[in-house]
Scaffold this motif. Sequence first.
Motif, mmCIF file in Angstrom:
data_model
loop_
_atom_site.group_PDB
_atom_site.id
_atom_site.type_symbol
_atom_site.label_atom_id
_atom_site.label_comp_id
_atom_site.label_asym_id
_atom_site.label_seq_id
_atom_site.Cartn_x
_atom_site.Cartn_y
_atom_site.Cartn_z
ATOM 1 N N GLY A 167 9.823 -6.644 -21.175
ATOM 2 C CA GLY A 167 9.392 -5.560 -22.041
ATOM 3 C C GLY A 167 9.106 -4.280 -20.396
ATOM 4 O O GLY A 167 8.950 -4.421 -19.318
ATOM 5 N N ALA A 168 8.321 -3.584 -20.971
ATOM 6 C CA ALA A 168 7.860 -2.595 -19.897
ATOM 7 C C ALA A 168 7.020 -1.791 -20.887
ATOM 8 O O ALA A 168 5.850 -1.505 -21.726
ATOM 9 N N TYR A 169 5.503 -0.805 -19.967
ATOM 10 C CA TYR A 169 4.605 -0.105 -20.219
ATOM 11 C C TYR A 169 4.300 0.421 -19.256
ATOM 12 O O TYR A 169 4.640 0.099 -17.794
ATOM 13 N N ASN A 170 4.356 1.941 -19.763
ATOM 14 C CA ASN A 170 3.328 2.815 -18.942
ATOM 15 C C ASN A 170 1.942 2.997 -18.690
ATOM 16 O O ASN A 170 1.475 2.829 -19.837
ATOM 17 N N ASP A 171 1.246 3.631 -17.998
ATOM 18 C CA ASP A 171 -0.340 4.224 -17.303
ATOM 19 C C ASP A 171 0.027 5.190 -16.644
ATOM 20 O O ASP A 171 0.878 5.704 -16.196
ATOM 21 N N ALA A 172 -1.268 5.116 -15.804
ATOM 22 C CA ALA A 172 -1.555 6.274 -15.537
ATOM 23 C C ALA A 172 -1.290 6.000 -13.634
ATOM 24 O O ALA A 172 -0.320 7.504 -13.171
ATOM 25 N N LEU A 173 -0.498 4.898 -13.456
ATOM 26 C CA LEU A 173 0.256 4.979 -12.755
ATOM 27 C C LEU A 173 1.090 4.330 -12.139
ATOM 28 O O LEU A 173 1.617 4.454 -11.535
ATOM 29 N N GLY A 174 2.171 4.479 -13.105
ATOM 30 C CA GLY A 174 3.605 4.717 -13.904
ATOM 31 C C GLY A 174 3.896 3.858 -14.857
ATOM 32 O O GLY A 174 3.531 3.572 -15.076
ATOM 33 N N HIS A 175 5.452 3.695 -14.301
ATOM 34 C CA HIS A 175 6.214 2.840 -14.945
ATOM 35 C C HIS A 175 6.380 1.577 -14.678
ATOM 36 O O HIS A 175 7.103 1.325 -13.411
ATOM 37 N N PHE A 176 5.764 0.105 -15.353
ATOM 38 C CA PHE A 176 6.337 -1.214 -15.100
ATOM 39 C C PHE A 176 7.091 -2.090 -16.371
ATOM 40 O O PHE A 176 6.737 -2.133 -17.014
ATOM 41 N N ALA A 177 8.126 -2.717 -15.032
ATOM 42 C CA ALA A 177 9.217 -3.281 -15.482
ATOM 43 C C ALA A 177 9.286 -4.475 -15.323
ATOM 44 O O ALA A 177 8.581 -5.033 -14.358
ATOM 45 N N PRO A 178 10.274 -5.540 -15.540
ATOM 46 C CA PRO A 178 10.414 -6.627 -15.272
ATOM 47 C C PRO A 178 10.259 -6.807 -13.805
ATOM 48 O O PRO A 178 11.446 -5.854 -13.118
ATOM 49 N N GLY A 179 9.832 -7.657 -13.181
ATOM 50 C CA GLY A 179 9.533 -7.709 -12.315
ATOM 51 C C GLY A 179 8.606 -6.781 -11.128
ATOM 52 O O GLY A 179 8.510 -7.564 -9.846
ATOM 53 N N ASP A 180 8.243 -6.466 -11.684
ATOM 54 C CA ASP A 180 7.124 -5.365 -11.502
ATOM 55 C C ASP A 180 5.352 -5.459 -11.785
ATOM 56 O O ASP A 180 5.183 -6.688 -11.971
ATOM 57 N N VAL A 181 4.528 -5.625 -10.048
ATOM 58 C CA VAL A 181 3.448 -5.920 -10.312
ATOM 59 C C VAL A 181 2.175 -4.805 -10.289
ATOM 60 O O VAL A 181 2.490 -3.944 -9.325
ATOM 61 N N ALA A 182 1.546 -4.950 -11.163
ATOM 62 C CA ALA A 182 0.118 -4.787 -10.610
ATOM 63 C C ALA A 182 -0.844 -4.843 -10.048
ATOM 64 O O ALA A 182 -1.615 -5.907 -10.566
ATOM 65 N N ASP A 183 -1.058 -4.557 -8.827
ATOM 66 C CA ASP A 183 -2.526 -5.342 -8.630
ATOM 67 C C ASP A 183 -3.490 -4.061 -8.404
ATOM 68 O O ASP A 183 -3.786 -3.564 -7.345
ATOM 69 N N LEU A 184 -4.612 -4.584 -9.323
ATOM 70 C CA LEU A 184 -5.365 -3.129 -9.497
ATOM 71 C C LEU A 184 -7.170 -3.866 -9.207
ATOM 72 O O LEU A 184 -7.223 -5.653 -8.666
ATOM 73 N N ASP A 185 -7.680 -2.965 -8.525
ATOM 74 C CA ASP A 185 -8.895 -3.210 -8.096
ATOM 75 C C ASP A 185 -9.869 -2.711 -9.290
ATOM 76 O O ASP A 185 -9.979 -1.953 -9.684
ATOM 77 N N ASN A 186 -11.371 -2.736 -8.474
ATOM 78 C CA ASN A 186 -12.180 -2.126 -9.490
ATOM 79 C C ASN A 186 -12.553 -0.716 -9.542
ATOM 80 O O ASN A 186 -13.705 -0.543 -10.393
ATOM 81 N N GLU A 187 -11.831 0.243 -8.737
ATOM 82 C CA GLU A 187 -11.263 0.807 -8.558
ATOM 83 C C GLU A 187 -10.206 2.152 -10.224
ATOM 84 O O GLU A 187 -10.685 3.342 -9.654
ATOM 85 N N ILE A 188 -9.855 1.138 -10.594
ATOM 86 C CA ILE A 188 -8.309 1.453 -11.089
ATOM 87 C C ILE A 188 -9.228 1.772 -12.846
ATOM 88 O O ILE A 188 -10.013 0.866 -13.103
ATOM 89 N N GLU A 189 -9.026 2.441 -13.438
ATOM 90 C CA GLU A 189 -8.959 2.758 -14.934
ATOM 91 C C GLU A 189 -7.459 3.284 -15.285
ATOM 92 O O GLU A 189 -7.054 4.652 -15.376
ATOM 93 N N HIS A 190 -7.357 2.289 -16.114
ATOM 94 C CA HIS A 190 -5.970 2.625 -16.475
ATOM 95 C C HIS A 190 -5.876 2.652 -18.461
ATOM 96 O O HIS A 190 -6.868 1.489 -18.862
#
Length: 226
Positions: A167-190
């Motif tokens: 599947g996939a999702y969208n947020d303020a950082l973009g479109h995340f599809a299979p294979g994508d990774v979200a590497d987030l720290d404490n400065e990110i709100e989404h």
Amino acid sequence: MNPRHHLDEATVLSFAAGALSPEMVAVAATHMEVCGLCRERLSGAERIGGALLGQQQPAVGDTARGARLREAMLGLLDEEPKIEASQAAAPASSNDAPAADCLPSPLQPYFGRSWRALRWRWMAPGVHMIRAARGSGDTLILLKIAPGKSMPMHSHQGTELTQILQGAYNDALGHFAPGDVADLDNEIEHQPITAPGVPCVCVAALDAPLRFPGWLARKLQPLVGL
């Protein structure tokens, strides 16, 4: 599969140095199984680490011991990628789940081999979760979120590493599809919103609880343990 969202350079360096928790390693290794770019960056980080290690001088009078330690550590750096590669390329035995039913190999120690054997726990309408047994103290979860579902706005008290499996999702950082990774720290709100079509299935590792601005999400947070 051609991922567009990759591991942060600091995460790759920490992976190479053995500084990530087992839960973070599981997610990072899952991404690297499908991402040639991050595998190349890992190889570069390991080469740099090996070169720096080789330049370190042992204390006077401890030359032999220092040499043995350097050889052992360099051997681990050389050996670990080979072990992972051989495991990933190993042919399935007659007792293994069919390839299409197999979870990524780094996740199998936590969730088993088979997608069909997963036992999802209801967390909220359209949201199901499986929590891995606690290991180092970090949290490792599988999430299955129905299409078109909007998750609560949140930020992070620490680090969140999330790999998209289906599947996939969208947020303020973009479109995340299979294979994508979200590497987030404490400065990110989404606020992830799952794409239409099929449920979004992802694996996430967190080293601290999430932070929710909404009062309802904060009230429910102890119930879901995130």
